[in-house]
Write a protein that holds these residues in place. Structure first.
Motif, PDB file in Angstrom:
ATOM      1  N   GLY A 150       0.805  -1.215   0.000  1.00  0.00           N
ATOM      2  CA  GLY A 150       0.000   0.000   0.000  1.00  0.00           C
ATOM      3  C   GLY A 150       0.837   1.262   0.000  1.00  0.00           C
ATOM      4  O   GLY A 150       1.726   1.445  -0.821  1.00  0.00           O
ATOM      5  N   SER A 151       0.569   2.136   0.946  1.00  0.00           N
ATOM      6  CA  SER A 151       1.161   3.469   0.994  1.00  0.00           C
ATOM      7  C   SER A 151       2.689   3.421   1.091  1.00  0.00           C
ATOM      8  O   SER A 151       3.262   2.523   1.714  1.00  0.00           O
ATOM      9  CB  SER A 151       0.591   4.220   2.206  1.00  0.00           C
ATOM     10  OG  SER A 151       1.201   5.468   2.376  1.00  0.00           O
ATOM     11  N   PHE A 152       3.348   4.418   0.471  1.00  0.00           N
ATOM     12  CA  PHE A 152       4.806   4.535   0.603  1.00  0.00           C
ATOM     13  C   PHE A 152       5.183   6.004   0.716  1.00  0.00           C
ATOM     14  O   PHE A 152       4.413   6.895   0.337  1.00  0.00           O
ATOM     15  CB  PHE A 152       5.542   3.853  -0.557  1.00  0.00           C
ATOM     16  CG  PHE A 152       5.089   4.267  -1.929  1.00  0.00           C
ATOM     17  CD1 PHE A 152       5.777   5.235  -2.648  1.00  0.00           C
ATOM     18  CD2 PHE A 152       3.973   3.676  -2.524  1.00  0.00           C
ATOM     19  CE1 PHE A 152       5.372   5.605  -3.916  1.00  0.00           C
ATOM     20  CE2 PHE A 152       3.559   4.048  -3.794  1.00  0.00           C
ATOM     21  CZ  PHE A 152       4.266   5.018  -4.494  1.00  0.00           C
ATOM     22  N   ILE A 153       6.398   6.272   1.253  1.00  0.00           N
ATOM     23  CA  ILE A 153       6.777   7.640   1.587  1.00  0.00           C
ATOM     24  C   ILE A 153       8.293   7.770   1.612  1.00  0.00           C
ATOM     25  O   ILE A 153       9.005   6.793   1.870  1.00  0.00           O
ATOM     26  CB  ILE A 153       6.179   8.025   2.968  1.00  0.00           C
ATOM     27  CG1 ILE A 153       6.247   9.525   3.206  1.00  0.00           C
ATOM     28  CG2 ILE A 153       6.873   7.267   4.087  1.00  0.00           C
ATOM     29  CD1 ILE A 153       5.518   9.954   4.475  1.00  0.00           C
ATOM     30  N   TRP A 154       8.794   8.982   1.330  1.00  0.00           N
ATOM     31  CA  TRP A 154      10.217   9.296   1.455  1.00  0.00           C
ATOM     32  C   TRP A 154      10.531   9.695   2.898  1.00  0.00           C
ATOM     33  O   TRP A 154       9.716  10.316   3.582  1.00  0.00           O
ATOM     34  CB  TRP A 154      10.596  10.470   0.561  1.00  0.00           C
ATOM     35  CG  TRP A 154      10.606  10.201  -0.907  1.00  0.00           C
ATOM     36  CD1 TRP A 154       9.540  10.284  -1.755  1.00  0.00           C
ATOM     37  CD2 TRP A 154      11.734   9.854  -1.716  1.00  0.00           C
ATOM     38  NE1 TRP A 154       9.935  10.000  -3.036  1.00  0.00           N
ATOM     39  CE2 TRP A 154      11.273   9.742  -3.048  1.00  0.00           C
ATOM     40  CE3 TRP A 154      13.087   9.639  -1.453  1.00  0.00           C
ATOM     41  CZ2 TRP A 154      12.117   9.405  -4.098  1.00  0.00           C
ATOM     42  CZ3 TRP A 154      13.932   9.310  -2.497  1.00  0.00           C
ATOM     43  CH2 TRP A 154      13.449   9.192  -3.807  1.00  0.00           C
ATOM     44  N   SER A 155      11.742   9.388   3.347  1.00  0.00           N
ATOM     45  CA  SER A 155      12.236   9.976   4.586  1.00  0.00           C
ATOM     46  C   SER A 155      12.560  11.440   4.318  1.00  0.00           C
ATOM     47  O   SER A 155      12.825  11.836   3.178  1.00  0.00           O
ATOM     48  CB  SER A 155      13.480   9.227   5.080  1.00  0.00           C
ATOM     49  OG  SER A 155      14.516   9.277   4.108  1.00  0.00           O
ATOM     50  N   SER A 156      12.555  12.263   5.360  1.00  0.00           N
ATOM     51  CA  SER A 156      12.756  13.700   5.172  1.00  0.00           C
ATOM     52  C   SER A 156      14.156  14.036   4.672  1.00  0.00           C
ATOM     53  O   SER A 156      14.364  15.108   4.100  1.00  0.00           O
ATOM     54  CB  SER A 156      12.478  14.451   6.478  1.00  0.00           C
ATOM     55  OG  SER A 156      13.357  14.020   7.505  1.00  0.00           O
ATOM     56  N   ASP A 157      15.134  13.130   4.861  1.00  0.00           N
ATOM     57  CA  ASP A 157      16.474  13.375   4.328  1.00  0.00           C
ATOM     58  C   ASP A 157      16.641  12.843   2.909  1.00  0.00           C
ATOM     59  O   ASP A 157      17.711  12.990   2.307  1.00  0.00           O
ATOM     60  CB  ASP A 157      17.544  12.776   5.244  1.00  0.00           C
ATOM     61  CG  ASP A 157      17.392  11.258   5.432  1.00  0.00           C
ATOM     62  OD1 ASP A 157      16.569  10.634   4.712  1.00  0.00           O
ATOM     63  OD2 ASP A 157      18.083  10.701   6.294  1.00  0.00           O
ATOM     64  N   GLY A 158      15.601  12.224   2.349  1.00  0.00           N
ATOM     65  CA  GLY A 158      15.634  11.738   0.979  1.00  0.00           C
ATOM     66  C   GLY A 158      16.485  10.513   0.763  1.00  0.00           C
ATOM     67  O   GLY A 158      16.714  10.119  -0.384  1.00  0.00           O
ATOM     68  N   ALA A 159      16.935   9.857   1.836  1.00  0.00           N
ATOM     69  CA  ALA A 159      17.835   8.715   1.695  1.00  0.00           C
ATOM     70  C   ALA A 159      17.096   7.387   1.616  1.00  0.00           C
ATOM     71  O   ALA A 159      17.629   6.420   1.058  1.00  0.00           O
ATOM     72  CB  ALA A 159      18.823   8.676   2.863  1.00  0.00           C
ATOM     73  N   ARG A 160      15.875   7.317   2.150  1.00  0.00           N
ATOM     74  CA  ARG A 160      15.170   6.046   2.236  1.00  0.00           C
ATOM     75  C   ARG A 160      13.707   6.208   1.839  1.00  0.00           C
ATOM     76  O   ARG A 160      13.157   7.303   1.846  1.00  0.00           O
ATOM     77  CB  ARG A 160      15.245   5.508   3.673  1.00  0.00           C
ATOM     78  CG  ARG A 160      16.635   5.082   4.121  1.00  0.00           C
ATOM     79  CD  ARG A 160      16.684   4.911   5.620  1.00  0.00           C
ATOM     80  NE  ARG A 160      16.560   6.199   6.314  1.00  0.00           N
ATOM     81  CZ  ARG A 160      16.378   6.336   7.623  1.00  0.00           C
ATOM     82  NH1 ARG A 160      16.271   5.254   8.386  1.00  0.00           N
ATOM     83  NH2 ARG A 160      16.301   7.539   8.165  1.00  0.00           N
ATOM     84  N   LEU A 161      13.104   5.082   1.506  1.00  0.00           N
ATOM     85  CA  LEU A 161      11.671   4.990   1.276  1.00  0.00           C
ATOM     86  C   LEU A 161      11.096   3.936   2.212  1.00  0.00           C
ATOM     87  O   LEU A 161      11.739   2.909   2.469  1.00  0.00           O
ATOM     88  CB  LEU A 161      11.370   4.597  -0.169  1.00  0.00           C
ATOM     89  CG  LEU A 161      11.436   5.706  -1.216  1.00  0.00           C
ATOM     90  CD1 LEU A 161      11.585   5.103  -2.605  1.00  0.00           C
ATOM     91  CD2 LEU A 161      10.189   6.584  -1.159  1.00  0.00           C
ATOM     92  N   GLU A 181      16.879   1.580   1.323  1.00  0.00           N
ATOM     93  CA  GLU A 181      17.797   2.668   1.025  1.00  0.00           C
ATOM     94  C   GLU A 181      17.786   2.918  -0.475  1.00  0.00           C
ATOM     95  O   GLU A 181      18.009   1.993  -1.266  1.00  0.00           O
ATOM     96  CB  GLU A 181      19.199   2.327   1.506  1.00  0.00           C
ATOM     97  CG  GLU A 181      19.301   2.181   3.034  1.00  0.00           C
ATOM     98  CD  GLU A 181      20.698   1.799   3.471  1.00  0.00           C
ATOM     99  OE1 GLU A 181      21.607   1.735   2.607  1.00  0.00           O
ATOM    100  OE2 GLU A 181      20.883   1.558   4.678  1.00  0.00           O
ATOM    101  N   VAL A 182      17.539   4.159  -0.880  1.00  0.00           N
ATOM    102  CA  VAL A 182      17.326   4.463  -2.288  1.00  0.00           C
ATOM    103  C   VAL A 182      18.582   4.221  -3.116  1.00  0.00           C
ATOM    104  O   VAL A 182      18.513   3.678  -4.218  1.00  0.00           O
ATOM    105  CB  VAL A 182      16.838   5.918  -2.448  1.00  0.00           C
ATOM    106  CG1 VAL A 182      16.689   6.273  -3.927  1.00  0.00           C
ATOM    107  CG2 VAL A 182      15.517   6.119  -1.718  1.00  0.00           C
ATOM    108  N   ASP A 183      19.744   4.595  -2.613  1.00  0.00           N
ATOM    109  CA  ASP A 183      20.972   4.454  -3.399  1.00  0.00           C
ATOM    110  C   ASP A 183      21.463   3.015  -3.485  1.00  0.00           C
ATOM    111  O   ASP A 183      21.895   2.557  -4.541  1.00  0.00           O
ATOM    112  CB  ASP A 183      22.070   5.345  -2.814  1.00  0.00           C
ATOM    113  CG  ASP A 183      21.776   6.820  -2.999  1.00  0.00           C
ATOM    114  OD1 ASP A 183      20.987   7.152  -3.909  1.00  0.00           O
ATOM    115  OD2 ASP A 183      22.314   7.637  -2.227  1.00  0.00           O
ATOM    116  N   SER A 184      21.385   2.267  -2.376  1.00  0.00           N
ATOM    117  CA  SER A 184      21.927   0.903  -2.354  1.00  0.00           C
ATOM    118  C   SER A 184      20.884  -0.173  -2.582  1.00  0.00           C
ATOM    119  O   SER A 184      21.236  -1.331  -2.831  1.00  0.00           O
ATOM    120  CB  SER A 184      22.614   0.647  -1.006  1.00  0.00           C
ATOM    121  OG  SER A 184      21.645   0.618   0.051  1.00  0.00           O
ATOM    122  N   SER A 185      19.601   0.156  -2.477  1.00  0.00           N
ATOM    123  CA  SER A 185      18.476  -0.789  -2.569  1.00  0.00           C
ATOM    124  C   SER A 185      18.458  -1.792  -1.416  1.00  0.00           C
ATOM    125  O   SER A 185      17.753  -2.793  -1.466  1.00  0.00           O
ATOM    126  CB  SER A 185      18.499  -1.556  -3.911  1.00  0.00           C
ATOM    127  OG  SER A 185      18.382  -0.662  -4.998  1.00  0.00           O
TER     128      SER A 185
END
Length: 422
Positions: A150-161, A181-185
């Motif tokens: 369902g719902s998904f969201i970014w962390s406020s530092d933009g590093a994780r979902l 982690e967005v960069d490393s998956s």
């Protein structure tokens, strides 16, 4: 519905198409010629059941370009839970988009397909470059019919979902929270020790390590506002109808609270993330909407006068509305527009200078009916200072930018605006 929280207004430079496969291995849009271009992201669906894709529109309302071309972008709506209704969220800096798609899943004969809202999560730069698949839930254990992403969201530092996976069935669904982690998956999961039901993630405040959410239990239809400590799984909830949280995660608005008066209230969420403190009770009519400013501490409250149940044309005549400004320092409502019936505020721009507003621009005499000619609405970018004034509608529209052709009201729009892109 618009949920982006960063970026600033400007011109959208020319965008040039490039090839892109369904797996997202090649970019479809070349970078803009000039750095720092701006635009609005929206989801487009011509009619129910038609393909859905993400588009970017210039802030002058004249140019549009597709960000996706699969036709599989996810879209869903959860009644009485505030927040994003479409399968896309913009990073806090406005530079990237995470979006979900629902892909067909092969199942054995006689076995029902899983009731997924989505099963593949992508991330892409706002200019169309760097598209890649971040999460794929088509493999076990996620491909069973017992769970739903369902719902998904970014962390406020933009590093994780973060995203939720809910159990499916009777009662109040149990929720597992995943983060990647967005960069490393690299992915981890957190089992929440409570049945929460349908869950909408609202704000993930990285410095405080606190994620706020709204939930709706299907069995009891109870709505709650919740706080979650991401590192430990500690959970605090409060009964609240249609809660919304400020972009910084520090305050919340609830349309009806646990107060004996039942009036709408504004709450503060303490720095440790485990307490709700009532700041003020809104003395205006408790039914209404609250739109948080993105940068300043406060927001705009739309007080709605409910229609009488006996009205024959109930639902086809807009109810009277008034606009109030709420300042966090003064902790009081200030009336800024006595007659705001024609204006529905959706969101403010990241610098709080503009508002995205659905405006009733007139009537359509080609659609006469028992209750009179139908209303026409049109989405506009409106200067905030003009909205928060008694400037007549005609003068306000003259200072605004139309983003789409007029459509009939009431009725569903084919365009769902998500937020500002950097």
């Amino acid at each position: 519905m618009l949920v982006g929280r960063r970026g600033a207004l400007g011109w959208l430079a020319a965008l040039v198409f490039a090839a892109c496969g369904r797996d997202g291995r090649a970019a479809r849009i070349k970078p803009a010629e000039a750095p720092g271009w701006r635009g609005l992201l929206y989801l487009r669906q011509e009619r129910p059941g038609a393909p859905r894709d993400l588009w970017v529109q210039s802030l002058d309302g004249k140019r549009r370009v597709a960000l996706t071309d699969s036709g599989l972008v996810a879209a869903w709506e959860r009644p009485r839970v505030e927040g994003a209704i479409n399968g896309a969220v913009i990073s806090p800096d406005g530079a990237r988009v995470a979006y979900a798609e629902r892909h067909p899943v092969a199942v054995k004969e006689g076995v029902s397909a899983p009731a997924q809202a989505w099963n593949v999560l992508f991330v892409v730069n706002a200019d169309g470059t760097g598209r890649r698949r971040l999460v794929d839930l088509r493999e076990p254990p996620f491909s069973t019919a017992a769970v739903r992403a369902g719902s998904f969201i970014w962390s406020s530092d933009g590093a994780r979902l973060a995203y939720v996976v809910e159990s499916i069935g009777g009662g109040c669904a149990r929720v597992r929270l995943h983060q990647v982690e967005v960069d490393s998956s690299r992915a981890t999961s957190l089992q929440l020790d409570a049945p929460l039901g349908d869950t909408q993630l609202l704000v993930w405040d990285s410095p405080r390590d606190v994620l706020s959410f709204a939930s709706l239990c299907g069995a009891t239809e109870e709505q709650r506002l919740g706080l979650l400590r991401m590192s430990t799984g500690a959970l605090w909830t409060l009964p609240a109808e249609r809660p919304s949280v400020s972009p910084d995660g520090a305050r919340a608005f609830v349309a009806a609270s646990v107060l004996p008066s039942g009036k709408a209230a504004l709450l503060s969420l303490d720095s440790k993330g485990h307490a709700f403190t009532r700041e003020s009770v809104l003395e205006s009519p408790s039914w209404g909407r609250f739109n948080w400013y993105q940068k300043h501490a406060g927001g705009l409250f739309t007080a709605v006068t409910p229609e009488r149940q006996s009205l024959e044309c109930m639902g086809v005549t807009p109810p009277p509305q008034r606009l109030y400004r709420w300042d966090a320092r003064e902790r009081a409502l200030q009336l800024v527009r006595q007659d705001a019936t024609a204006f529905t505020t959706l969101a403010f721009s990241p610098d709080d200078t503009q508002a995205l507003v659905s405006v009733l621009v007139g009537r359509d005499d080609s659609l006469p009916g028992f209750c009179g000619d139908g209303w026409l609405r049109q989405l506009h970018l409106v200067p905030r200072e003009a909205l928060e004034s008694e400037l007549p509608r005609e003068q306000l529209l003259a200072r605004s930018i139309a983003l789409e052709p007029p459509t009939t009201w009431p009725g569903a729009s084919n365009l769902h605006y998500i937020g500002w892109l950097r």
